[in-house]
Write an enzyme that holds these catalytic residues in place. Structure first.
Site, PDB file in Angstrom:
ATOM      1  N   GLN A 158       0.744  -1.199  -0.077  1.00 14.94           N
ATOM      2  CA  GLN A 158      -0.038   0.132   0.061  1.00 14.94           C
ATOM      3  C   GLN A 158       0.954   1.258  -0.047  1.00 14.94           C
ATOM      4  OE1 GLN A 158      -3.241   0.456  -0.432  1.00 14.94           O
ATOM      5  NE2 GLN A 158      -4.061  -1.644  -0.523  1.00 14.94           N
ATOM      6  N   SER A 159       2.045   1.199  -0.825  1.00 15.79           N
ATOM      7  CA  SER A 159       2.981   2.309  -0.710  1.00 15.79           C
ATOM      8  C   SER A 159       2.268   3.613  -1.358  1.00 15.79           C
ATOM      9  CB  SER A 159       4.019   1.772  -1.484  1.00 15.79           C
ATOM     10  OG  SER A 159       5.083   3.100  -1.917  1.00 15.79           O
ATOM     11  N   ASN A 160       2.298   4.524  -0.398  1.00 17.13           N
ATOM     12  CA  ASN A 160       1.990   5.994  -0.777  1.00 17.13           C
ATOM     13  C   ASN A 160       2.956   6.389  -1.820  1.00 17.13           C
ATOM     14  OD1 ASN A 160      -0.340   6.326   0.991  1.00 17.13           O
ATOM     15  ND2 ASN A 160       1.209   6.611   2.621  1.00 17.13           N
TER      16      ASN A 160
END
Length: 338
Positions: A76-78
């Site tokens: 879920q890397s921004n």
């Protein structure tokens, strides 16, 4: 003031300057002034701190003739989401190296992963063990792309390089101007607090504070690893920056602090008390934090203030680095709190 001749080329993709907002109720509750620098307002899809770094990194990619950017992060890397969407705006393709416990059965299409896919990114899923050798995988994927006639440009985790740090050198100049307006031309001693996930934001803020000449203390709350890890990373970024863009005031690693002890269950894993703090802030100020970065850093800040009310002085600026999309994949965990 940043000397104009030092500033590298950049793309203007972020909605800046972002507002500095006082959290009135939170300040009364904590007994100190607390402001939020709303870097979650840098854009809707580009929301967060990563786009400030990417303005410089993508400008460099274009200058070097790249047509594809490669980067990495957690599922879920921004940073990966921001890179994927910013790449589209810059006319580039993207390849994302994402970490998952079982790459054969990757996480559901939600939150940042959904946005990555909507942006047309190619995703390569890897295990946490493989991710530790990400530099080797970067090179493998870059060779494959070059064999297909493409021109890749590698952006390390979080965009945390000396060039990426310029995003928060410039942001600190913006913040110092905010504080001067607030204080009538001078800056009252202020502590700036941010989440430390890959080190680049903390490094840029520390470098920017030195360049600003203002009495601004920089504190990072690590959300993974430990203090020693981040000191090594941040010092390395700062040394590279000082070597590449030397000035009279930028001749050594600037001061900063790392507040350790709030990693909790681990990176991207939330405790009930952390999520309760996120919920309580929404109900107190109408401001939404994320569970991976700002939520942990905010929880750490509150815990430190509870123990030592003057731990950070009389004025705090908390850098809201975005990440709202990370709440949606943990809706089930949040259900019991709302």
């Amino acid at each position: 003031m940043i000397p104009a001749e030092l500033l590298p080329p950049r793309l203007h993709l972020a909605s800046t300057p972002t507002p500095l907002q006082k959290m009135e109720r939170l300040s009364r509750q904590a007994g100190v002034e607390i402001f939020f620098k709303r870097d979650d307002f840098t854009g809707s899809e580009l929301s967060g701190n990563k786009i400030r770094k990417l303005e410089f990194l993508l400008a460099d990619a274009l200058a070097k003739g790249a047509d594809t950017v490669i980067t990495c992060g957690g599922a879920q890397s921004n940073h990966c989401r921001a890179t994927a969407l910013a790449a589209v705006k810059a006319g580039l393709s993207s390849l994302l190296l994402l970490r998952a416990s079982d790459p054969a059965n990757p996480p559901a299409l939600s939150g940042n992963i959904l946005l990555d896919r909507l942006a047309g990114s190619e995703i390569v899923w890897v295990t946490p063990e493989q991710y530790r050798a990400r530099d080797e995988i970067f090179e493998r994927e870059a060779r494959r792309l070059r064999s297909e006639g493409r021109r890749p440009y590698i952006i390390p985790e979080g965009g945390s390089t000396a060039l990426g740090a310029w995003g928060y050198v410039a942001a600190m100049e913006e913040l110092a101007a905010d504080l001067r307006r607030l204080d009538g031309g001078r800056v009252t001693p202020t502590t700036v607090i941010c989440a430390a996930g890959s080190g680049g934001t903390t490094a840029g803020l520390a470098l920017g504070a030195r360049l600003s000449g203002a009495e601004i203390r920089v504190v990072g709350v690590n959300v993974c690893d430990d203090r020693d890890y981040f000191v090594a990373i941040i010092d390395g970024i700062c040394r590279d920056f000082c070597r590449t863009w030397p000035t009279e005031v930028m001749d050594a690693v600037p001061p900063y602090e790392i507040v350790d002890g709030y990693v909790g269950r681990g990176y991207a894993l939330s405790r009930t008390e952390e999520l309760a703090a996120v919920r309580d802030l929404v109900r107190l100020e109408g401001v939404v934090l994320d569970p991976v970065y700002t939520g942990k850093a905010y929880f750490g800040m509150l815990a430190e203030l509870e123990r030592h009310p003057q731990r950070f002085g009389r004025r705090i600026v908390f850098i809201h680095t975005g990440g709202l999309f990370g709440l949606f994949p943990i809706a089930e965990q949040l259900a019991g709190l709302v």
